[in-house]
Motif scaffolding. Structure first.
Motif, PDB file in Angstrom:
ATOM      1  N   ARG A 137      24.845 -27.482   9.026  1.00 48.01           N
ATOM      2  CA  ARG A 137      25.300 -28.812   8.463  1.00 48.01           C
ATOM      3  C   ARG A 137      26.021 -29.335   9.697  1.00 48.01           C
ATOM      4  NH1 ARG A 137      24.544 -31.173   3.424  1.00 48.01           N
ATOM      5  NH2 ARG A 137      24.141 -29.184   2.520  1.00 48.01           N
ATOM      6  N   PRO A 138      26.128 -30.354  10.332  1.00 46.86           N
ATOM      7  CA  PRO A 138      27.003 -30.610  11.453  1.00 46.86           C
ATOM      8  C   PRO A 138      28.320 -31.360  10.803  1.00 46.86           C
ATOM      9  CG  PRO A 138      24.779 -31.369  12.130  1.00 46.86           C
ATOM     10  CD  PRO A 138      24.694 -30.867  10.655  1.00 46.86           C
ATOM     11  N   ASN A 139      27.973 -32.497   9.783  1.00 49.96           N
ATOM     12  CA  ASN A 139      28.896 -33.311   9.150  1.00 49.96           C
ATOM     13  C   ASN A 139      28.709 -33.209   7.720  1.00 49.96           C
ATOM     14  OD1 ASN A 139      29.792 -34.751  11.812  1.00 49.96           O
ATOM     15  ND2 ASN A 139      27.541 -35.063  11.738  1.00 49.96           N
ATOM     16  N   PHE A 140      29.664 -33.729   6.892  1.00 48.68           N
ATOM     17  CA  PHE A 140      29.630 -33.870   5.538  1.00 48.68           C
ATOM     18  C   PHE A 140      28.630 -35.017   5.019  1.00 48.68           C
ATOM     19  CE2 PHE A 140      34.204 -32.718   6.520  1.00 48.68           C
ATOM     20  CZ  PHE A 140      34.031 -31.382   5.969  1.00 48.68           C
ATOM     21  N   PRO A 155      30.628 -27.070  12.765  1.00 48.77           N
ATOM     22  CA  PRO A 155      29.881 -27.546  11.807  1.00 48.77           C
ATOM     23  C   PRO A 155      30.446 -27.118  10.556  1.00 48.77           C
ATOM     24  CG  PRO A 155      29.385 -25.236  12.859  1.00 48.77           C
ATOM     25  CD  PRO A 155      30.495 -25.697  13.697  1.00 48.77           C
ATOM     26  N   LYS A 156      30.110 -27.851   9.677  1.00 50.90           N
ATOM     27  CA  LYS A 156      30.557 -27.781   8.128  1.00 50.90           C
ATOM     28  C   LYS A 156      29.946 -26.501   7.140  1.00 50.90           C
ATOM     29  CE  LYS A 156      33.299 -31.012   9.640  1.00 50.90           C
ATOM     30  NZ  LYS A 156      32.640 -31.270  10.842  1.00 50.90           N
ATOM     31  N   GLU A 157      28.711 -26.225   7.665  1.00 50.60           N
ATOM     32  CA  GLU A 157      27.903 -25.282   6.659  1.00 50.60           C
ATOM     33  C   GLU A 157      26.932 -24.587   7.474  1.00 50.60           C
ATOM     34  OE1 GLU A 157      25.372 -24.742   2.462  1.00 50.60           O
ATOM     35  OE2 GLU A 157      26.088 -26.675   3.454  1.00 50.60           O
ATOM     36  N   CYS A 158      26.837 -23.041   7.294  1.00 47.80           N
ATOM     37  CA  CYS A 158      25.826 -22.519   7.824  1.00 47.80           C
ATOM     38  C   CYS A 158      24.922 -21.874   6.793  1.00 47.80           C
ATOM     39  CB  CYS A 158      26.388 -21.233   8.848  1.00 47.80           C
ATOM     40  SG  CYS A 158      24.939 -20.291   9.257  1.00 47.80           S
ATOM     41  N   LYS A 159      23.579 -22.297   6.625  1.00 45.92           N
ATOM     42  CA  LYS A 159      22.846 -21.503   5.533  1.00 45.92           C
ATOM     43  C   LYS A 159      21.737 -20.643   5.966  1.00 45.92           C
ATOM     44  CE  LYS A 159      21.182 -24.295   2.217  1.00 45.92           C
ATOM     45  NZ  LYS A 159      21.694 -23.776   1.011  1.00 45.92           N
ATOM     46  N   LYS A 160      21.594 -19.732   5.438  1.00 39.61           N
ATOM     47  CA  LYS A 160      20.576 -18.435   5.963  1.00 39.61           C
ATOM     48  C   LYS A 160      19.885 -18.441   4.839  1.00 39.61           C
ATOM     49  CE  LYS A 160      23.409 -16.031   9.607  1.00 39.61           C
ATOM     50  NZ  LYS A 160      23.861 -14.873  10.003  1.00 39.61           N
ATOM     51  N   LEU A 161      18.220 -18.314   5.306  1.00 37.25           N
ATOM     52  CA  LEU A 161      17.336 -17.833   4.151  1.00 37.25           C
ATOM     53  C   LEU A 161      16.723 -16.582   4.531  1.00 37.25           C
ATOM     54  CD1 LEU A 161      17.581 -20.933   4.064  1.00 37.25           C
ATOM     55  CD2 LEU A 161      14.939 -21.097   3.974  1.00 37.25           C
TER      56      LEU A 161
END
Length: 205
Positions: A137-140, A155-161
């Motif tokens: 997630r680059p921004n809010f 970046p604002k978030e890193c999500k892993k699956l």
């Protein structure tokens, strides 16, 4: 962590489903969630989150068991388990990690929070497999990408699956305010009936 390249899927009839106390969302709207994310970012830095991909084979056309919010469509095809919030939005089970928390242990904690019974004797033995996707997630904003754009340095978030390997028998407890859906993989391309978003939709590719 399980490193097997084979994912075994079992019929829905192999599993038992119950309910537990409601699991309320912290935010009442997307705008509230993004605002809270911004506050947490200022305190802790980039948000890290993990989701679990749980696959099953489904042979029945439609099923409701013991008054539990369990819905099943299609049959004899691999299905992915999604949690439905409200009437339209679905997501993979998982969530935000605590600062410094290990990804595998954090995912196990989140899976137990969303799908495990309160009784220690009924806790599933979560077998966490490989990481199959990483989203940024680059921004809010709500948009996430399967890569971090090169011009984004913070970046604002890193999500892993992660794949979650299920045994042939487990007991799941679903919060009373949520529905557990078994969605066929081919429907993940279509957001009309199930609004799961691009993060979940990529699972079928």
């Amino acid at each position: 962590m399980v490193t097997s390249q084979v994912v075994n899927t079992y019929p829905l009839s192999s599993y038992t489903f119950g309910t537990k106390e409601p699991k309320m969302e912290k935010d009442t709207s997307v705008a509230d969630r993004l605002a809270r994310m911004k506050v947490n970012y200022m305190k802790e830095g980039m948000r890290t989150s993990v989701d679990g991909i749980l696959l099953k084979n489904v042979f029945t056309k439609f099923c409701i068991r013991r008054g539990i919010n369990l819905q099943v469509q299609e049959h004899n095809h691999p299905h992915i388990l999604l949690l439905q919030i409200g009437n339209t939005f679905c997501k993979l089970p998982g969530g935000r990690l605590k600062p410094g928390e290990n990804e595998i242990e954090g995912l196990k904690r989140k899976l137990s929070s969303k799908l495990a019974a309160n009784s220690p004797s009924l806790q599933p033995e979560w077998q966490i497999g490989e990481c199959v996707a990483t989203w940024w997630r680059p921004n809010f904003e709500t948009t996430m990408y399967p890569y971090c754009p090169p011009h984004i340095t913070k970046p604002k978030e890193c999500k892993k699956l992660f794949l979650v390997h299920l045994s042939d028998h487990e007991y799941f407890a679903v919060p009373k305010n949520l529905k557990l859906l078994a969605v066929p993989l081919f429907e993940l391309y279509d957001n009309v009936q199930v609004r799961q978003g691009s993060v979940v939709g990529i699972v079928a590719t």
